[in-house]
Structure formats: structure tokens, C-alpha cells
Design an enzyme around this catalytic site. Sequence first.
Site, PDB file in Angstrom:
ATOM      1  N   GLU A  58       5.391  37.834   9.474  1.00 15.88           N
ATOM      2  CA  GLU A  58       5.714  37.337  10.813  1.00 15.88           C
ATOM      3  C   GLU A  58       4.983  36.022  11.019  1.00 15.88           C
ATOM      4  OE1 GLU A  58       4.492  40.630  10.684  1.00 15.88           O
ATOM      5  OE2 GLU A  58       6.468  41.570  10.877  1.00 15.88           O
ATOM      6  N   TYR A  84       7.080  28.063   4.665  1.00 14.42           N
ATOM      7  CA  TYR A  84       7.787  29.261   4.212  1.00 14.42           C
ATOM      8  C   TYR A  84       9.244  28.944   3.845  1.00 14.42           C
ATOM      9  CZ  TYR A  84       3.715  31.712   6.038  1.00 14.42           C
ATOM     10  OH  TYR A  84       2.427  32.139   6.271  1.00 14.42           O
TER      11      TYR A  84
HETATM   12  C1  LIG Z   1       0.353  26.970   7.302  1.00 12.68           C
HETATM   13  C2  LIG Z   1      -0.625  26.702   6.155  1.00 12.68           C
HETATM   14  C3  LIG Z   1      -0.919  28.009   5.416  1.00 12.68           C
HETATM   15  C4  LIG Z   1       0.021  25.690   5.204  1.00 12.68           C
HETATM   16  O1  LIG Z   1      -0.871  25.470   4.113  1.00 12.68           O
HETATM   17  P1  LIG Z   1      -1.020  24.013   3.491  1.00 12.68           P
HETATM   18  O2  LIG Z   1      -1.859  24.114   2.276  1.00 12.68           O
HETATM   19  O3  LIG Z   1      -1.461  23.082   4.536  1.00 12.68           O
HETATM   20  O4  LIG Z   1       0.500  23.682   3.107  1.00 12.68           O
HETATM   21  P2  LIG Z   1       1.037  22.885   1.806  1.00 12.68           P
HETATM   22  O5  LIG Z   1       0.246  21.652   1.625  1.00 12.68           O
HETATM   23  O6  LIG Z   1       1.134  23.831   0.666  1.00 12.68           O
HETATM   24  O7  LIG Z   1       2.496  22.495   2.353  1.00 12.68           O
HETATM   25  C5  LIG Z   1       3.660  22.726   1.617  1.00 12.68           C
HETATM   26  C6  LIG Z   1       4.824  22.245   2.452  1.00 12.68           C
HETATM   27  O8  LIG Z   1       4.928  23.015   3.665  1.00 12.68           O
HETATM   28  C7  LIG Z   1       5.283  22.132   4.753  1.00 12.68           C
HETATM   29  N1  LIG Z   1       4.173  22.032   5.695  1.00 12.68           N
HETATM   30  C8  LIG Z   1       2.940  22.577   5.554  1.00 12.68           C
HETATM   31  N2  LIG Z   1       2.184  22.318   6.658  1.00 12.68           N
HETATM   32  C9  LIG Z   1       2.965  21.582   7.473  1.00 12.68           C
HETATM   33  C10 LIG Z   1       2.751  21.004   8.763  1.00 12.68           C
HETATM   34  N3  LIG Z   1       1.592  21.140   9.421  1.00 12.68           N
HETATM   35  N4  LIG Z   1       3.771  20.329   9.325  1.00 12.68           N
HETATM   36  C11 LIG Z   1       4.943  20.198   8.695  1.00 12.68           C
HETATM   37  N5  LIG Z   1       5.225  20.703   7.464  1.00 12.68           N
HETATM   38  C12 LIG Z   1       4.233  21.400   6.871  1.00 12.68           C
HETATM   39  C13 LIG Z   1       5.594  20.796   4.142  1.00 12.68           C
HETATM   40  O9  LIG Z   1       6.960  20.800   3.770  1.00 12.68           O
HETATM   41  C14 LIG Z   1       4.697  20.813   2.922  1.00 12.68           C
HETATM   42  O10 LIG Z   1       5.129  19.963   1.907  1.00 12.68           O
HETATM   43  P3  LIG Z   1       4.667  18.396   1.933  1.00 12.68           P
HETATM   44  O11 LIG Z   1       3.210  18.348   2.246  1.00 12.68           O
HETATM   45  O12 LIG Z   1       5.000  17.942   0.548  1.00 12.68           O
HETATM   46  O13 LIG Z   1       5.489  17.773   3.014  1.00 12.68           O
HETATM   47  C15 LIG Z   1      -1.944  26.059   6.670  1.00 12.68           C
HETATM   48  O14 LIG Z   1      -1.617  24.899   7.408  1.00 12.68           O
HETATM   49  C16 LIG Z   1      -2.758  26.974   7.557  1.00 12.68           C
HETATM   50  O15 LIG Z   1      -3.566  27.762   7.067  1.00 12.68           O
HETATM   51  N6  LIG Z   1      -2.549  26.846   8.879  1.00 12.68           N
HETATM   52  C17 LIG Z   1      -3.326  27.607   9.856  1.00 12.68           C
HETATM   53  C18 LIG Z   1      -3.090  29.086   9.712  1.00 12.68           C
HETATM   54  C19 LIG Z   1      -1.629  29.460   9.731  1.00 12.68           C
HETATM   55  O16 LIG Z   1      -0.844  28.984  10.561  1.00 12.68           O
HETATM   56  N7  LIG Z   1      -1.277  30.364   8.814  1.00 12.68           N
HETATM   57  C20 LIG Z   1       0.073  30.898   8.713  1.00 12.68           C
HETATM   58  C21 LIG Z   1       0.243  32.016   9.658  1.00 12.68           C
HETATM   59  S1  LIG Z   1       1.801  32.836   9.444  1.00 12.68           S
END
Ligand SMILES: CC(C)(COP(=O)(O)OP(=O)(O)OC[C@H]1O[C@@H](n2cnc3c(N)ncnc32)[C@H](O)[C@@H]1OP(=O)(O)O)[C@@H](O)C(=O)NCCC(=O)NCCS
Length: 153
Positions: free
Chosen positions: A110, A122
Site C-alpha cells: 500500500e 513502483y
Molecule cells: C520512495 C523511495 C523509497 C524511493 O527511493 P529512491 O532511492 O529515492 O528512488 P530511486 O532513486 O531508486 O528512484 C527510481 C525511480 O523512481 C522514481 N522516483 C523516485 N523518487 C521519486 C520522486 N521523489 N519524485 C519523482 N519520481 C521519483 C523516478 O522515476 C526514479 O528514477 P530517476 O531517478 O531515474 O528519475 C524513497 O524516496 C523513500 O524512502 N521515501 C520516503 C519513504 C517512502 O515514501 N517510502 C515508500 C512508502 S510506500
Amino acid sequence: MSTQLKQSLQFRRMVAADLDAVMAIENVIYTHPWTRGNFADSLAAGSHCWVMESNAVMTGYAVLNIAAGEAHLLNLSIAGSWQRRGLGRTFLFYLYDFIGKNGADVLFLEVRESNLGARALYAQAGFREIGTRRGYYPSYIGREDAIVLEYKS
Ligand SMILES: CC(C)(COP(=O)(O)OP(=O)(O)OC[C@H]1O[C@@H](n2cnc3c(N)ncnc32)[C@H](O)[C@@H]1OP(=O)(O)O)[C@@H](O)C(=O)NCCC(=O)NCCS
């Protein structure tokens, strides 16, 4: 992701001694973080709790359950200063491999409707939206819907 960063990454099981570092990340990156007790309960319940490190620095963690051929991702978190470097995607691919080796061919999760960054990750990693849980999460203005996502290997 740089080759150097990729080669530095290690995955290991979370242990109770990790909870200070986990909470230091959790309390910064979420508006409504899990409590220390939530993580302790997950460890005690035998959930699969993983830590990702780069050169022994915690860069993220994940919690999931696997039962009856299905996996449920309860928490996926990347530390603030490590975000947008491909670590979330790398962690997900690690988990796809892990659940496959543990008899699951589908992964559910979720996500907050407003969490557009996570939803983008995702979608890019092969999840599809299969439903909505109304008012699933607390929010500052009442409740917020969850989008239910499914990944099939
Ligand atoms: C969501 C989360 C897990 C993403 O991890 P991350 O290491 O930053 O993501 P990645 O670098 O692997 O991103 C892969 C792709 O996802 C998308 N993406 C990731 N974060 C994004 C953002 N903030 N805004 C837009 N696109 C995003 C992009 O397409 C990205 O590819 P790109 O960087 O080449 O454009 C991280 O931001 C996080 O921990 N956030 C806070 C906690 C959270 O929300 N967890 C998920 C709960 S369900």
C-alpha cells in the site's frame, strides 16, 4: 547509479541493535513514521526485515511478510541523503529475487495516494495499481487513501 556505489551495497538481516539507526531515518523521512515498537514487533514476529548498507552506512531498510505464496511489503525506506540515486529500485529488485527464492510470485503493498515519488518508483519497477483502501492512513487533515499495488514476477 555509479559502479562504485553499486559495488559498495550490501544487504543483511535487520537486528535489534539496528533500531537506533532505523528510527533516525524513519523519523526524518515520514510524516507519520513507524514507532520503534512497530519495528521491534516485526522482528519478534519473524517478518523479513532487511537493511541495505553502503560501506557499513545504513542507506535503507525494508520489512515484508511472506505467506501462502504471496509477499506483502510493509515498509521500504531510503535515508534522505541517499534518495534519487537508484537505491530504492535496487532494493526492490533485491526483494523480488528474495521473495522468488522463498516461494512467492506476487508482491503487494500500500502507498499513500499523495506519495507521488514512491508511486513513480513502483510504476517504473513493474507494479500495477489494483485498488484503493479508503482512509487507510492517518494524515494531518483526517485520513488519506492507500493505493494498493501488485507486482507479479
Ligand atoms: C520512495 C523511495 C523509497 C524511493 O527511493 P529512491 O532511492 O529515492 O528512488 P530511486 O532513486 O531508486 O528512484 C527510481 C525511480 O523512481 C522514481 N522516483 C523516485 N523518487 C521519486 C520522486 N521523489 N519524485 C519523482 N519520481 C521519483 C523516478 O522515476 C526514479 O528514477 P530517476 O531517478 O531515474 O528519475 C524513497 O524516496 C523513500 O524512502 N521515501 C520516503 C519513504 C517512502 O515514501 N517510502 C515508500 C512508502 S510506500
